[in-house]
Design an enzyme around this catalytic site. Sequence first.
Site, short mmCIF file in Angstrom:
data_model
loop_
_atom_site.label_atom_id
_atom_site.label_comp_id
_atom_site.label_asym_id
_atom_site.label_seq_id
_atom_site.Cartn_x
_atom_site.Cartn_y
_atom_site.Cartn_z
N ARG A 223 5.10 -2.75 -3.21
CA ARG A 223 6.58 -3.56 -3.53
C ARG A 223 5.72 -4.98 -4.18
NH1 ARG A 223 8.75 0.38 -1.66
NH2 ARG A 223 9.38 0.42 0.93
N HIS A 271 12.23 1.82 -9.14
CA HIS A 271 11.78 1.73 -8.01
C HIS A 271 13.13 3.65 -7.58
CE1 HIS A 271 11.78 0.20 -3.30
NE2 HIS A 271 11.66 1.96 -3.56
P1 NDP Z 1 0.48 4.28 4.57
O1 NDP Z 1 0.83 3.11 5.46
O2 NDP Z 1 0.12 5.81 4.67
O3 NDP Z 1 -0.49 3.59 3.75
C1 NDP Z 1 -1.28 3.05 3.97
C2 NDP Z 1 -2.26 2.44 2.97
O4 NDP Z 1 -2.41 1.14 2.57
C3 NDP Z 1 -3.37 2.99 3.97
O5 NDP Z 1 -4.53 3.43 3.32
C4 NDP Z 1 -4.30 1.13 3.86
O6 NDP Z 1 -5.43 1.28 5.59
C5 NDP Z 1 -3.97 0.36 3.01
N1 NDP Z 1 -3.43 -0.82 3.50
C6 NDP Z 1 -2.75 -1.25 4.63
N2 NDP Z 1 -3.14 -2.83 4.04
C7 NDP Z 1 -4.00 -3.00 3.51
C8 NDP Z 1 -5.20 -4.36 3.41
N3 NDP Z 1 -4.61 -5.25 4.00
N4 NDP Z 1 -6.08 -4.17 2.86
C9 NDP Z 1 -6.62 -3.16 2.28
N5 NDP Z 1 -5.51 -1.53 2.19
C10 NDP Z 1 -4.37 -1.96 3.68
O7 NDP Z 1 1.63 4.26 3.70
P2 NDP Z 1 2.25 4.97 2.63
O8 NDP Z 1 0.78 5.81 1.94
O9 NDP Z 1 3.96 5.91 3.47
O10 NDP Z 1 3.12 4.49 1.39
C11 NDP Z 1 2.49 3.25 1.38
C12 NDP Z 1 4.04 2.48 0.53
O11 NDP Z 1 4.30 2.37 -0.34
C13 NDP Z 1 5.04 1.97 1.58
O12 NDP Z 1 4.74 0.59 2.58
C14 NDP Z 1 5.64 1.64 0.34
O13 NDP Z 1 6.45 -0.09 0.14
C15 NDP Z 1 5.70 2.09 -0.90
N6 NDP Z 1 6.48 3.58 -1.06
C16 NDP Z 1 6.67 2.73 -2.54
C17 NDP Z 1 7.55 3.73 -3.10
C18 NDP Z 1 8.52 4.02 -4.96
O14 NDP Z 1 8.98 4.89 -4.95
N7 NDP Z 1 8.20 2.70 -5.04
C19 NDP Z 1 8.03 4.70 -2.15
C20 NDP Z 1 7.96 5.23 -1.56
C21 NDP Z 1 6.11 4.11 -0.37
P3 NDP Z 1 -5.97 2.18 6.15
O15 NDP Z 1 -6.40 3.43 5.74
O16 NDP Z 1 -7.24 1.40 6.80
O17 NDP Z 1 -4.96 2.04 7.08
C1 OXD Z 2 9.62 3.91 0.54
C2 OXD Z 2 10.47 3.39 -0.69
O1 OXD Z 2 9.63 3.09 1.33
O2 OXD Z 2 11.88 3.81 -1.61
O3 OXD Z 2 10.50 5.08 0.60
O4 OXD Z 2 10.32 2.61 -1.05
#
Ligand code: NDP
Ligand code: OXD
Length: 308
Positions: A223, A271
């Site tokens: 983000r 995005h």
């Molecule tokens: P998940 O919830 O599946 O995974 C999140 C990961 O981040 C986990 O490994 C988690 O650790 C880690 N994490 C969370 N908080 C922390 C922290 N404080 N310190 C270290 N590691 C942390 O999320 P997704 O993979 O599904 O998606 C991730 C993000 O990608 C979304 O929230 C969104 O913001 C972004 N996104 C962007 C898109 C784009 O087009 N640019 C499209 C889709 C998503 P743990 O394994 O220990 O829980």
């Molecule tokens: C998502 C995104 O979170 O599009 O799926 O960023």
Amino acid sequence: MTRVALLSHSANLAYFQPLLNELDPTLRITTWPDQACLEADIAVCWNSPPGIYAKMPQLRLIHSIAAGVDNVLAGQDARDLPVCRVVDPMLAQGMLQYVLWAVLHFHRKLDVAMANQRQAMWKRPPQQAAKDFRVGLMGLGELGGLIGATLPTLGYTVNGWSRSPRELPGVRMFSGADGYEAFLGQTDLLVCLLPLTDSTRGILDRRTFAALPPGAAVVNCGRGEHLVVDDLIAALQSGHLRGAVLDVFTQEPLATDHPLWRTPGVVVTPHMATMAASATVAAQIVANIHRLRDGQALVNQVDMERGY
Ligand code: NDP
Ligand code: OXD
């Protein structure tokens, strides 16, 4: 009868109505700013209007149309309502393709070749074996996990950093605050795939950049609020960082006069890293509406303690 509100202050989500009704014709669907939304049982959201859930007494489920839930929860009182998000293999595949492109951009020095082209300069940048290019993945969830599983098969050295300790074959894992500096110190390309939470806001800042080896680059697909823009520009201008690929921004669309459009070494994309097909999103929402109706456990429910 279940009433569904399509809620966004930045987009018109009306295109979901036929997709949802095709799967369940009994759903009564309204789109914000129709005030009938306030009577809904289910909120389907992207950038929810400020304070909206507090005005929805019948609300029983908040469903994001995306993987991230930050803009669905920001400044809201979600009470103890369940919040669900989208998880989709094709979404992860799209992110893998985008990150792979960014990895190649820096590893194969396409950034250098493109800068040279602007000066009509024919010069072959020296190349490096994939094993000598270290990719550091911040976040190894649904999206980062697939990338962590794939890049080692292409020969890259991959480090991963997550909140809790994890194991992933071929990836050297670090976790938590204790592992952060060591993770950064071995990272030539830092890829942010974190969810936006209170713990991750502003994480791509001066301290993080200083802990990367000189000449490292950054990719932000999480983000916009993960990045401290002034700190990035300073790190690029000092020459400590080599470049950045940025897909997400605090204000989207990015203002035409925003300095990131014109900062040397920065690639801006709108995005577009990945997006689930609307029909897939609709199917997941309707499945959860039916699960809620039937008293079954919801899928892809957000852990509100962790915030993702
Ligand atoms: P998940 O919830 O599946 O995974 C999140 C990961 O981040 C986990 O490994 C988690 O650790 C880690 N994490 C969370 N908080 C922390 C922290 N404080 N310190 C270290 N590691 C942390 O999320 P997704 O993979 O599904 O998606 C991730 C993000 O990608 C979304 O929230 C969104 O913001 C972004 N996104 C962007 C898109 C784009 O087009 N640019 C499209 C889709 C998503 P743990 O394994 O220990 O829980
Ligand atoms: C998502 C995104 O979170 O599009 O799926 O960023």
